[in-house]
Design a protein around this motif. Structure first.
Motif, PDB file in Angstrom:
ATOM      1  N   GLU A  11       0.850  -1.191   0.000  1.00 55.13           N
ATOM      2  CA  GLU A  11       0.000   0.000   0.000  1.00 55.13           C
ATOM      3  C   GLU A  11       0.890   1.247   0.000  1.00 55.13           C
ATOM      4  O   GLU A  11       2.023   1.213   0.498  1.00 55.13           O
ATOM      5  CB  GLU A  11      -0.873   0.013   1.259  1.00 55.13           C
ATOM      6  N   PRO A  12       0.388   2.382  -0.518  1.00 61.44           N
ATOM      7  CA  PRO A  12       1.166   3.615  -0.454  1.00 61.44           C
ATOM      8  C   PRO A  12       1.463   3.981   1.002  1.00 61.44           C
ATOM      9  O   PRO A  12       0.618   3.793   1.876  1.00 61.44           O
ATOM     10  CB  PRO A  12       0.243   4.659  -1.090  1.00 61.44           C
ATOM     11  N   ASN A  18      -6.069   9.165  -5.172  1.00 61.01           N
ATOM     12  CA  ASN A  18      -5.866   8.377  -6.394  1.00 61.01           C
ATOM     13  C   ASN A  18      -4.369   8.117  -6.577  1.00 61.01           C
ATOM     14  O   ASN A  18      -3.691   8.820  -7.323  1.00 61.01           O
ATOM     15  CB  ASN A  18      -6.422   9.120  -7.612  1.00 61.01           C
ATOM     16  N   PRO A  19      -3.857   7.078  -5.913  1.00 60.93           N
ATOM     17  CA  PRO A  19      -2.406   6.863  -5.935  1.00 60.93           C
ATOM     18  C   PRO A  19      -1.900   6.437  -7.310  1.00 60.93           C
ATOM     19  O   PRO A  19      -2.639   5.803  -8.084  1.00 60.93           O
ATOM     20  CB  PRO A  19      -2.210   5.738  -4.917  1.00 60.93           C
ATOM     21  N   PRO A  20      -0.647   6.789  -7.630  1.00 64.34           N
ATOM     22  CA  PRO A  20      -0.029   6.215  -8.831  1.00 64.34           C
ATOM     23  C   PRO A  20       0.230   4.729  -8.597  1.00 64.34           C
ATOM     24  O   PRO A  20       0.537   4.316  -7.472  1.00 64.34           O
ATOM     25  CB  PRO A  20       1.277   6.999  -8.972  1.00 64.34           C
ATOM     26  N   LEU A  21       0.093   3.954  -9.642  1.00 56.52           N
ATOM     27  CA  LEU A  21       0.169   2.486  -9.553  1.00 56.52           C
ATOM     28  C   LEU A  21       1.426   1.983 -10.254  1.00 56.52           C
ATOM     29  O   LEU A  21       1.733   2.397 -11.369  1.00 56.52           O
ATOM     30  CB  LEU A  21      -1.077   1.897 -10.233  1.00 56.52           C
ATOM     31  N   ASN A  44       7.285   6.508  -1.784  1.00 56.09           N
ATOM     32  CA  ASN A  44       6.248   6.220  -0.785  1.00 56.09           C
ATOM     33  C   ASN A  44       4.831   6.350  -1.311  1.00 56.09           C
ATOM     34  O   ASN A  44       3.918   5.703  -0.813  1.00 56.09           O
ATOM     35  CB  ASN A  44       6.415   7.157   0.423  1.00 56.09           C
ATOM     36  N   GLN A  45       4.641   7.216  -2.326  1.00 57.42           N
ATOM     37  CA  GLN A  45       3.263   7.445  -2.773  1.00 57.42           C
ATOM     38  C   GLN A  45       2.749   6.352  -3.712  1.00 57.42           C
ATOM     39  O   GLN A  45       1.565   6.289  -4.014  1.00 57.42           O
ATOM     40  CB  GLN A  45       3.109   8.829  -3.419  1.00 57.42           C
ATOM     41  N   LEU A  46       3.639   5.462  -4.158  1.00 56.87           N
ATOM     42  CA  LEU A  46       3.225   4.411  -5.092  1.00 56.87           C
ATOM     43  C   LEU A  46       2.415   3.307  -4.415  1.00 56.87           C
ATOM     44  O   LEU A  46       2.766   2.832  -3.325  1.00 56.87           O
ATOM     45  CB  LEU A  46       4.456   3.747  -5.728  1.00 56.87           C
ATOM     46  N   LEU A  47       1.357   2.881  -5.104  1.00 55.72           N
ATOM     47  CA  LEU A  47       0.715   1.604  -4.796  1.00 55.72           C
ATOM     48  C   LEU A  47       1.444   0.566  -5.649  1.00 55.72           C
ATOM     49  O   LEU A  47       1.468   0.682  -6.880  1.00 55.72           O
ATOM     50  CB  LEU A  47      -0.769   1.646  -5.181  1.00 55.72           C
ATOM     51  N   LYS A  99     -10.242  -1.259  -8.379  1.00 62.01           N
ATOM     52  CA  LYS A  99     -10.286  -1.549  -6.942  1.00 62.01           C
ATOM     53  C   LYS A  99      -9.687  -0.411  -6.121  1.00 62.01           C
ATOM     54  O   LYS A  99     -10.197  -0.044  -5.066  1.00 62.01           O
ATOM     55  CB  LYS A  99      -9.540  -2.856  -6.666  1.00 62.01           C
ATOM     56  N   TYR A 100      -8.573   0.155  -6.606  1.00 60.82           N
ATOM     57  CA  TYR A 100      -7.831   1.134  -5.795  1.00 60.82           C
ATOM     58  C   TYR A 100      -7.999   2.579  -6.284  1.00 60.82           C
ATOM     59  O   TYR A 100      -7.422   3.485  -5.696  1.00 60.82           O
ATOM     60  CB  TYR A 100      -6.339   0.777  -5.780  1.00 60.82           C
ATOM     61  N   LYS A 101      -8.775   2.770  -7.358  1.00 63.12           N
ATOM     62  CA  LYS A 101      -9.017   4.132  -7.883  1.00 63.12           C
ATOM     63  C   LYS A 101      -7.694   4.878  -8.134  1.00 63.12           C
ATOM     64  O   LYS A 101      -7.476   5.987  -7.665  1.00 63.12           O
ATOM     65  CB  LYS A 101      -9.900   4.944  -6.912  1.00 63.12           C
TER      66      LYS A 101
END
Length: 212
Positions: A11-12, A18-21, A44-47, A99-101
């Protein structure tokens, strides 16, 4: 339809709506844990989602498609399985996005995973915004008849200059191929075999950070 791919998630560490994937596709004979070892070191912000290939080879080893060996043809790939996996990965990306938007999508593949990352970006224009292809190449047998000129994806390509598994000559064709299509790309080589050198890791990490 569902992709039915098994996966693991980081997880981020910094929560955003709306996290970057970042999707990870491992190489032939490996599993979803392999590239996931990078996850803790990435922004850290990445899913971060690491997918397991669908074809079991036993002993925790999986493949996106079979590579067969025979006396007449030498080594050849099961292209029907490869195309099925490209479709599965395409579905999988949609499932994770839903699922994670998430917003933008990075697709990072190693070896067989890199080969399919390239192909997916051509079969499904702009499904992913960024491709990181490590120790792979563009397999011209896994391309649509016409590659869309509307593709905005950019590519990070790197290879070991002494790779005994996938010859560096194959990888070197990626830059002229992408240049010819007018697609943005960065190509680099490292004095290593079939793997990821530390300086290679820091290079693609920086590339990702610049695009977040």
């Amino acid at each position: 339809m569902k992709s039915n791919l098994h996966y693991i998630v980081r997880e981020p560490k910094v929560t955003t709506p709306n996290p970057p994937l970042l999707i990870l596709l491992h190489g032939y004979g490996s599993n979803e844990q392999d590239l996931f070892s990078f996850a803790e070191e990435l922004p850290n912000q990445l899913l971060i989602v690491s997918a397991q290939a669908p074809y079991s080879m036993g002993f925790e080893s999986y493949a996106w498609y079979a590579i067969n060996f025979d006396d007449a043809n030498g080594k050849f790939s099961d292209l029907a399985q490869a195309r099925e996996s490209i479709d599965k990965i395409g579905l999988f990306i949609d499932e994770i996005k839903g699922k994670y938007k998430t917003n933008k999508t990075f697709l990072l593949g190693f070896s067989q995973g890199a080969i399919l990352s390239y192909s997916l970006s051509f079969f499904f224009p702009n499904k992913v915004q960024h491709v990181i292809a490590l120790s792979g190449y563009i397999n011209t047998e896994l391309l649509p008849e016409n590659i869309s000129s509307e593709i905005k994806t950019d590519y990070y390509c790197s290879h070991g200059s002494v790779d005994q598994v996938l010859p560096v000559e194959w990888a070197r064709k990626s830059k002229p191929f992408l240049d010819n299509l007018g697609f943005k790309n960065d190509y680099s080589e490292y004095n290593i075999g079939h793997g990821v050198a530390p300086q290679n890791f820091f290079s693609f990490k920086k590339w990702i950070e610049e695009r977040l």
